[in-house]
Design a protein around this motif. Structure first.
Motif, PDB file in Angstrom:
ATOM      1  N   TYR A   3      22.772  62.772  28.729  1.00  0.00           N
ATOM      2  CA  TYR A   3      23.654  61.624  28.480  1.00  0.00           C
ATOM      3  C   TYR A   3      23.778  61.385  26.978  1.00  0.00           C
ATOM      4  O   TYR A   3      24.870  61.267  26.441  1.00  0.00           O
ATOM      5  CB  TYR A   3      23.105  60.377  29.185  1.00  0.00           C
ATOM      6  N   MET A  22      30.676  56.198  29.290  1.00  0.00           N
ATOM      7  CA  MET A  22      31.138  57.551  28.963  1.00  0.00           C
ATOM      8  C   MET A  22      32.634  57.672  29.184  1.00  0.00           C
ATOM      9  O   MET A  22      33.160  57.118  30.144  1.00  0.00           O
ATOM     10  CB  MET A  22      30.477  58.584  29.883  1.00  0.00           C
ATOM     11  N   PHE A  27      31.699  62.814  30.051  1.00  0.00           N
ATOM     12  CA  PHE A  27      31.128  63.090  31.360  1.00  0.00           C
ATOM     13  C   PHE A  27      31.147  64.585  31.660  1.00  0.00           C
ATOM     14  O   PHE A  27      30.156  65.157  32.132  1.00  0.00           O
ATOM     15  CB  PHE A  27      31.885  62.323  32.453  1.00  0.00           C
TER      16      PHE A  27
END
Length: 104
Positions: A3, A22, A27
């Motif tokens: 992430y 995001m 992503f």
């Protein structure tokens, strides 16, 4: 970890919540990073003899091979109708998607 590696750097993390959200591109990058780090092993298809006697370390496969292996695993999470009608891309079609065609 993927992430934080996939998120763009944010200037103001105190007063804005952007660092918690995001974008679609971020992503996709996180998904690819997770697949690359996990190095999924190819699923044997029915009638597929595989590479008998030739063990290939999945961590050394190119990313596109890892992605194709992961897609074959992830498609099993979809409803049966989607599984039956889904057409996996070929390496040639993936290569063609990389480049934009000029407007005619």
């Amino acid at each position: 970890m993927v992430y934080y590696l996939s998120m763009m750097t944010q200037v103001d993390e105190l007063f804005k919540r952007r660092h918690m959200e995001m974008s679609f591109v971020e992503f996709l990058e996180a998904l690819c990073r997770a697949i690359d780090m996990s190095s999924p092993v190819p699923i044997k298809e029915e009638g597929d003899e595989g590479h008998q006697g030739h063990h290939i370390d999945p961590r050394k496969l190119p990313l596109q091979n890892k992605l194709m292996n992961a897609f074959k695993i992830l498609i099993k999470l979809c409803p049966p109708l989607v599984q039956q009608n889904f057409e996996f891309p070929t390496f040639d079609s993936i290569e063609m998607m990389k480049y934009r065609k000029p407007n005619s």
